[in-house]
Design an enzyme around this catalytic site. Structure first.
Site, PDB file in Angstrom:
ATOM      1  N   LYS A 173      37.412  33.566  42.553  1.00 39.31           N
ATOM      2  CA  LYS A 173      38.687  33.433  42.432  1.00 39.31           C
ATOM      3  C   LYS A 173      39.790  34.087  43.571  1.00 39.31           C
ATOM      4  O   LYS A 173      39.547  35.402  43.610  1.00 39.31           O
ATOM      5  CB  LYS A 173      39.306  34.116  41.039  1.00 39.31           C
ATOM      6  CG  LYS A 173      40.526  33.975  40.620  1.00 39.31           C
ATOM      7  CD  LYS A 173      41.274  34.861  39.894  1.00 39.31           C
ATOM      8  CE  LYS A 173      41.870  36.140  40.452  1.00 39.31           C
ATOM      9  NZ  LYS A 173      43.115  35.410  41.563  1.00 39.31           N
ATOM     10  N   GLU A 248      34.835  46.682  46.868  1.00 39.72           N
ATOM     11  CA  GLU A 248      35.391  47.207  48.426  1.00 39.72           C
ATOM     12  C   GLU A 248      36.877  47.149  47.773  1.00 39.72           C
ATOM     13  O   GLU A 248      37.633  46.424  47.705  1.00 39.72           O
ATOM     14  CB  GLU A 248      35.104  46.030  49.299  1.00 39.72           C
ATOM     15  CG  GLU A 248      33.752  45.641  49.667  1.00 39.72           C
ATOM     16  CD  GLU A 248      32.985  46.833  50.415  1.00 39.72           C
ATOM     17  OE1 GLU A 248      33.733  47.575  50.831  1.00 39.72           O
ATOM     18  OE2 GLU A 248      31.704  46.633  50.520  1.00 39.72           O
ATOM     19  N   CYS A 282      42.492  46.294  55.547  1.00 43.24           N
ATOM     20  CA  CYS A 282      41.874  47.512  54.811  1.00 43.24           C
ATOM     21  C   CYS A 282      41.418  48.439  55.887  1.00 43.24           C
ATOM     22  O   CYS A 282      41.491  49.761  55.600  1.00 43.24           O
ATOM     23  CB  CYS A 282      41.006  47.206  53.826  1.00 43.24           C
ATOM     24  SG  CYS A 282      39.382  46.184  54.555  1.00 43.24           S
ATOM     25  N   GLU A 384      47.872  54.680  49.941  1.00 46.99           N
ATOM     26  CA  GLU A 384      47.874  53.465  50.982  1.00 46.99           C
ATOM     27  C   GLU A 384      49.197  52.572  50.941  1.00 46.99           C
ATOM     28  O   GLU A 384      49.367  52.364  49.797  1.00 46.99           O
ATOM     29  CB  GLU A 384      46.660  52.459  50.475  1.00 46.99           C
ATOM     30  CG  GLU A 384      46.433  51.119  51.360  1.00 46.99           C
ATOM     31  CD  GLU A 384      45.269  50.348  50.926  1.00 46.99           C
ATOM     32  OE1 GLU A 384      45.378  49.873  49.508  1.00 46.99           O
ATOM     33  OE2 GLU A 384      44.540  49.992  51.663  1.00 46.99           O
TER      34      GLU A 384
HETATM   35  P1  NAD Z   1      44.647  43.398  44.339  1.00 43.56           P
HETATM   36  O1  NAD Z   1      43.484  44.336  43.777  1.00 43.56           O
HETATM   37  O2  NAD Z   1      46.009  43.338  43.738  1.00 43.56           O
HETATM   38  O3  NAD Z   1      43.977  41.868  44.051  1.00 43.56           O
HETATM   39  C1  NAD Z   1      42.648  41.402  44.659  1.00 43.56           C
HETATM   40  C2  NAD Z   1      42.075  40.418  43.677  1.00 43.56           C
HETATM   41  O4  NAD Z   1      42.072  41.006  42.320  1.00 43.56           O
HETATM   42  C3  NAD Z   1      43.124  39.274  43.406  1.00 43.56           C
HETATM   43  O5  NAD Z   1      42.357  38.000  43.621  1.00 43.56           O
HETATM   44  C4  NAD Z   1      43.619  39.448  42.329  1.00 43.56           C
HETATM   45  O6  NAD Z   1      44.200  38.518  41.517  1.00 43.56           O
HETATM   46  C5  NAD Z   1      42.495  40.053  41.182  1.00 43.56           C
HETATM   47  N1  NAD Z   1      42.840  40.894  40.104  1.00 43.56           N
HETATM   48  C6  NAD Z   1      44.025  41.446  39.924  1.00 43.56           C
HETATM   49  N2  NAD Z   1      43.812  42.281  38.732  1.00 43.56           N
HETATM   50  C7  NAD Z   1      42.705  42.028  38.225  1.00 43.56           C
HETATM   51  C8  NAD Z   1      41.931  41.953  36.880  1.00 43.56           C
HETATM   52  N3  NAD Z   1      42.477  42.918  35.994  1.00 43.56           N
HETATM   53  N4  NAD Z   1      40.822  41.543  36.838  1.00 43.56           N
HETATM   54  C9  NAD Z   1      40.269  40.824  37.686  1.00 43.56           C
HETATM   55  N5  NAD Z   1      40.867  40.420  38.936  1.00 43.56           N
HETATM   56  C10 NAD Z   1      42.105  40.841  39.210  1.00 43.56           C
HETATM   57  O7  NAD Z   1      44.444  43.591  45.989  1.00 43.56           O
HETATM   58  P2  NAD Z   1      45.332  42.679  46.694  1.00 43.56           P
HETATM   59  O8  NAD Z   1      46.748  43.302  46.534  1.00 43.56           O
HETATM   60  O9  NAD Z   1      45.155  41.149  46.945  1.00 43.56           O
HETATM   61  O10 NAD Z   1      44.852  43.278  48.309  1.00 43.56           O
HETATM   62  C11 NAD Z   1      45.307  44.351  48.938  1.00 43.56           C
HETATM   63  C12 NAD Z   1      44.192  45.421  48.810  1.00 43.56           C
HETATM   64  O11 NAD Z   1      42.850  45.148  49.078  1.00 43.56           O
HETATM   65  C13 NAD Z   1      44.319  46.657  49.462  1.00 43.56           C
HETATM   66  O12 NAD Z   1      44.419  47.712  48.825  1.00 43.56           O
HETATM   67  C14 NAD Z   1      43.267  46.647  50.599  1.00 43.56           C
HETATM   68  O13 NAD Z   1      42.945  47.924  51.070  1.00 43.56           O
HETATM   69  C15 NAD Z   1      42.142  46.150  49.699  1.00 43.56           C
HETATM   70  N6  NAD Z   1      41.111  45.534  50.594  1.00 43.56           N
HETATM   71  C16 NAD Z   1      39.973  46.018  50.844  1.00 43.56           C
HETATM   72  C17 NAD Z   1      38.971  45.817  51.604  1.00 43.56           C
HETATM   73  C18 NAD Z   1      37.624  46.282  51.868  1.00 43.56           C
HETATM   74  O14 NAD Z   1      36.721  45.744  52.540  1.00 43.56           O
HETATM   75  N7  NAD Z   1      37.407  47.516  51.458  1.00 43.56           N
HETATM   76  C19 NAD Z   1      39.104  44.512  52.252  1.00 43.56           C
HETATM   77  C20 NAD Z   1      40.479  43.901  52.244  1.00 43.56           C
HETATM   78  C21 NAD Z   1      41.470  44.395  51.429  1.00 43.56           C
END
Ligand code: NAD
Length: 481
Positions: A173, A248, A282, A384
């Site tokens: 997803k 992650e 990130c 962040e």
């Molecule tokens: P997010 O957590 O809002 O969403 C990530 C994914 O999770 C999306 O596909 C979203 O639809 C899904 N999601 C949201 N709520 C959920 C739930 N309750 N159950 C299951 N899935 C759910 O993150 P974002 O805003 O898309 O991305 C930005 C974040 O990602 C930043 O905090 C960034 O630091 C982090 N990030 C981390 C890494 C790493 O390798 N550590 C890499 C890239 C991004």
């Protein structure tokens, strides 16, 4: 407008709800795609399909699986231009960056794990002359893979490739904000003749589609990349079901620049690590700590270069910053700017919405922004922001820099600039982060572990780590003496 249907059992099918989410082009602020608003019914169909496909796929020889992965990688390369344009129009990054970073890495991910499965091996030990032990590793079943919007195809393929390489099937997803390249990848799966059901793609929101995937009883492992708050919710839902979890999460990464650093290079790379992909990586360094002796010179050069970066049309080759991913995200980042102004924090560069052409006037653009004089306890320094916003703070001693760098809840990565080998080792050892770069940034050897500590995550991704995560080990002990 194009509708992105789910990809289940090798076919594109509409969502059961018949509902769609509008997906916006962040450069224009206009909707450009309709994304399936899937729910637990779609997830159930996708998991069933993946479960059925698992029987044959898990028994397919590694060489055969590798052939599919190589074919997928080649097709990604062939479609590079189209994929880069789609990624840019969905996420906002400049097309050149999507091409150089996201799409190149996506094909590399498939090639990397295709090679890995041709050369991986299990462990064996002998106990004196009495017994012989070996580990046997098997895929787990249906992998649930959830990815964010910032590096859409790059991070999605970093999950899909190892999951299927090691013999699992997958339900993935992608983020609801950036589904287009995931959809185009499914077209590639069809063309590569990947057996039906090996990868299924469900589009939709986290709380509906994502949550249903996390809690599905037939999905024994979840690999998630995204925000720390979401990671916590996923861990809360998955842990009581004893699922294997890889998380992650977010970061608030420090860049420490010592007075013996190559100043020009430290400035040039700090500009990249601050503002590449609009600061929406990130691993971006958002807290710059500069030793006092070079502080003024560094600030002068850094601010001049930040002001010179072109913010604008992501299709143009000289654009460095495109728009932020969404209106909501821009508003979130702007709320930090307001907070900074309320706190009386000095703004050395940026802080405003740039004035662009009529076509881009409703896009989610923000100038690269540099703060100074931020207190360590400020939200600006602790949370962040995930946008083109950084702070610069002077320090005197190595110990002070290390203390400030470690003084946040996150621990994803850190960067150190120094010419002293001894200092590089000492400081790198002291920094509490999953990755420490010295005199570079964003270089990644995929064979080694990657991941965060503290609120930045749980588990590691890498060649051996992914092998361990996407398989389960059994030790067989044979007594012979
Ligand atoms: P997010 O957590 O809002 O969403 C990530 C994914 O999770 C999306 O596909 C979203 O639809 C899904 N999601 C949201 N709520 C959920 C739930 N309750 N159950 C299951 N899935 C759910 O993150 P974002 O805003 O898309 O991305 C930005 C974040 O990602 C930043 O905090 C960034 O630091 C982090 N990030 C981390 C890494 C790493 O390798 N550590 C890499 C890239 C991004």
């Amino acid at each position: 407008m194009n509708k992105l249907w789910n990809f289940i059992n090798g076919e594109f099918v509409p969502p059961q709800s018949e509902k769609y989410l509008e997906s916006f082009n962040p450069a224009t602020g206009k909707p450009h795609l309709l994304v399936s608003d899937s729910d637990e019914r779609d997830v159930a169909l996708a998991v069933d399909s993946a479960k059925t496909a698992f029987t044959d796929w898990s028994r397919t020889k590694a060489e055969e699986r590798a052939k599919f992965l190589y074919r997928i990688a080649d097709l990604i390369d062939e479609r590079k231009v189209k994929l880069a344009e789609a990624e840019s129009a969905d996420q906002g990054k400049p097309v050149w960056l999507a091409s150089q970073m996201d799409i190149s890495r996506a094909s590399h991910n498939f090639r990397f794990f295709a090679g890995t499965i041709l050369h991986s091996h299990d462990r064996a030990t002998r106990m004196d002359q009495t017994a012989f032990n070996y580990t046997s590793r098997k895929p787990l079943g249906v992998a649930g893979l959830i990815s964010p919007w910032n590096l859409p195809l790059y991070l999605l393929t970093w999950k899909i490739a190892p999951a299927i390489a090691f013999g699992n099937t997958a339900v993935a997803k992608p983020s609801e904000f950036t589904s287009h390249t995931a959809y185009l990848l499914c077209e590639i799966f069809q063309e590569a003749e990947l057996p039906n059901g090996v990868v299924n793609m469900i589009f939709g929101t986290g709380p509906r589609a994502g949550q249903a995937l996390v809690t599905h009883p037939d999905v024994p492992l979840i690999s998630f990349t995204g925000g720390t708050t979401t990671g916590r919710a996923i861990a809360t839902a998955a842990a009581p079901m004893f699922k294997k979890l890889s998380l992650e999460l977010g970061g608030k990464n420090p860049n420490i620049i010592f007075d013996d650093a190559d100043l020009e290079e430290a400035v040039r790379m700090s500009i990249r690590s601050s503002f590449l992909n609009q600061g929406e990586i990130c691993l971006c360094g958002s807290r710059l700590y500069v030793q006092r002796g070079i502080y003024n010179e560094f600030v002068e050069k850094f601010v001049a270069q930040a002001k010179a970066l072109k913010v604008g049309d992501p299709r143009e080759k000289d654009t460095f910053l495109g728009p932020l991913v969404s209106k909501d995200h821009l508003e979130k980042v702007e709320s930090f700017l307001k907070h900074a102004r309320d706190e009386g924090i000095q703004i050395l560069a940026g802080g405003n919405l740039p004035k662009l052409s009529a076509e881009l006037a409703n896009g989610y653009f923000l100038e690269p922004t540099v703060f100074a004089g931020v207190k360590h306890v400020s939200r600006i320094q602790q949370e962040e922001i995930f946008g083109p916003v950084v702070s610069i703070t002077p320090f005197d001693t190595d110990e002070e820099a290390i203390e400030m760098a470690n003084g946040v809840t996150y621990g994803l990565s850190a960067t150190v600039w120094t010419k002293s080998l001894q200092r590089a080792h000492t400081v790198a050892e002291e920094l509490h982060a999953g990755t420490v770069w010295v005199n570079t940034w964003l270089m990644r050897d995929l064979r080694l572990p990657f991941g965060g500590v503290k609120a930045s995550g749980l588990g590691r991704e890498g060649q051996e780590e992914s092998f361990e995560f996407f398989t389960e080990a059994k030790t067989i002990c044979i007594k012979h003496g």
